[in-house]
Design a protein around this motif. Sequence first.
Motif, mmCIF file in Angstrom:
data_model
loop_
_atom_site.group_PDB
_atom_site.id
_atom_site.type_symbol
_atom_site.label_atom_id
_atom_site.label_comp_id
_atom_site.label_asym_id
_atom_site.label_seq_id
_atom_site.Cartn_x
_atom_site.Cartn_y
_atom_site.Cartn_z
ATOM 1 N N VAL A 43 4.820 8.798 -11.672
ATOM 2 C CA VAL A 43 5.024 7.324 -11.885
ATOM 3 C C VAL A 43 4.787 6.575 -10.855
ATOM 4 O O VAL A 43 4.205 5.844 -10.723
ATOM 5 C CB VAL A 43 6.522 6.572 -12.683
ATOM 6 C CG1 VAL A 43 6.499 5.427 -12.859
ATOM 7 C CG2 VAL A 43 6.196 7.356 -14.464
ATOM 8 N N PRO A 44 6.110 6.459 -10.079
ATOM 9 C CA PRO A 44 6.070 6.039 -9.019
ATOM 10 C C PRO A 44 4.524 5.893 -8.261
ATOM 11 O O PRO A 44 4.055 4.909 -7.815
ATOM 12 C CB PRO A 44 6.758 6.544 -7.328
ATOM 13 C CG PRO A 44 8.118 7.041 -8.424
ATOM 14 C CD PRO A 44 6.965 7.996 -9.852
ATOM 15 N N ASP A 45 3.366 6.960 -8.088
ATOM 16 C CA ASP A 45 2.423 7.104 -7.203
ATOM 17 C C ASP A 45 1.204 6.742 -8.040
ATOM 18 O O ASP A 45 -0.066 5.799 -7.997
ATOM 19 C CB ASP A 45 2.096 8.359 -6.620
ATOM 20 C CG ASP A 45 3.533 8.778 -5.706
ATOM 21 O OD1 ASP A 45 3.933 8.186 -5.172
ATOM 22 O OD2 ASP A 45 3.119 10.315 -5.118
ATOM 23 N N VAL A 46 1.418 7.184 -9.325
ATOM 24 C CA VAL A 46 -0.210 6.465 -10.491
ATOM 25 C C VAL A 46 0.497 4.914 -10.281
ATOM 26 O O VAL A 46 -1.017 4.273 -10.315
ATOM 27 C CB VAL A 46 0.228 7.581 -10.905
ATOM 28 C CG1 VAL A 46 -1.211 6.696 -12.561
ATOM 29 C CG2 VAL A 46 0.250 8.982 -10.709
ATOM 30 N N GLU A 52 -3.356 -0.677 -7.874
ATOM 31 C CA GLU A 52 -4.257 -1.029 -6.646
ATOM 32 C C GLU A 52 -5.784 -1.422 -6.725
ATOM 33 O O GLU A 52 -6.552 -1.661 -6.203
ATOM 34 C CB GLU A 52 -3.989 -0.075 -4.863
ATOM 35 C CG GLU A 52 -3.081 -0.484 -4.274
ATOM 36 C CD GLU A 52 -2.818 -1.936 -4.215
ATOM 37 O OE1 GLU A 52 -3.614 -2.287 -3.129
ATOM 38 O OE2 GLU A 52 -1.124 -1.790 -3.750
ATOM 39 N N LEU A 53 -5.959 -0.489 -7.413
ATOM 40 C CA LEU A 53 -7.374 0.173 -8.280
ATOM 41 C C LEU A 53 -7.838 -1.165 -8.852
ATOM 42 O O LEU A 53 -8.957 -1.959 -8.810
ATOM 43 C CB LEU A 53 -7.370 1.304 -8.906
ATOM 44 C CG LEU A 53 -7.989 2.376 -8.012
ATOM 45 C CD1 LEU A 53 -8.056 3.515 -8.996
ATOM 46 C CD2 LEU A 53 -8.377 2.492 -6.088
ATOM 47 N N LEU A 109 -6.898 3.112 1.506
ATOM 48 C CA LEU A 109 -5.162 3.595 2.680
ATOM 49 C C LEU A 109 -3.873 3.757 1.129
ATOM 50 O O LEU A 109 -4.439 5.485 1.881
ATOM 51 C CB LEU A 109 -5.390 3.088 3.337
ATOM 52 C CG LEU A 109 -6.363 2.269 3.538
ATOM 53 C CD1 LEU A 109 -5.624 1.718 5.381
ATOM 54 C CD2 LEU A 109 -6.917 3.746 5.293
ATOM 55 N N LEU A 110 -3.756 3.916 0.583
ATOM 56 C CA LEU A 110 -2.342 4.037 -0.177
ATOM 57 C C LEU A 110 -3.048 4.551 -1.661
ATOM 58 O O LEU A 110 -2.213 5.817 -1.871
ATOM 59 C CB LEU A 110 -2.402 2.320 -1.189
ATOM 60 C CG LEU A 110 -0.855 1.554 -0.281
ATOM 61 C CD1 LEU A 110 -0.252 0.220 -0.297
ATOM 62 C CD2 LEU A 110 0.134 2.259 0.001
ATOM 63 N N VAL A 111 -3.954 5.234 -2.439
ATOM 64 C CA VAL A 111 -4.430 5.360 -2.967
ATOM 65 C C VAL A 111 -5.316 6.676 -2.101
ATOM 66 O O VAL A 111 -4.641 7.974 -2.449
ATOM 67 C CB VAL A 111 -5.640 4.855 -3.459
ATOM 68 C CG1 VAL A 111 -6.299 5.045 -4.707
ATOM 69 C CG2 VAL A 111 -5.566 3.307 -4.103
#
Length: 138
Positions: A43-46, A52-53, A109-111
């Motif tokens: 959950v946190p990353d996705v 962001e996208l 950059l985060l993605v």
Amino acid sequence: MPAALTAEPLRDTFRVPKRKRHVPAVRARVRATLAKWGFDHLVPDVELAACELVANAVVHCRVTLARIEVTVQVDGDELLLEVVDPDRDRRPLLRAGCTEDEEGGRGLLLVAALSADWGCRELEYGKCVWARFPVAPE
């Protein structure tokens, strides 16, 4: 047992208007979908990558009144996040660096840091920016 280990295909696709105020709805939908599938560890990353996208699509898509399509699906041992918008001429660029004073420019950059891989592909009527995340916890 996570739902990805069953024979049932896991895919959730939805659309939101190209407006900043709809980005939190994307976050909530991705979070709920992953929780339902038993992928709480993703959950946190996705959800951050999805935000962001989608925010990039909102800011950079030049098609008036566009709708942005978000798809989250399990593809083998990876979770695939796709964000589609109808502006195929404006492709995302990964910026090498940003100063601390700049307000934007860190999204991709985060993605790239959060995902195992990411990219962009041209569609007949738009583009798809995607990111892949390993399903198995590290």
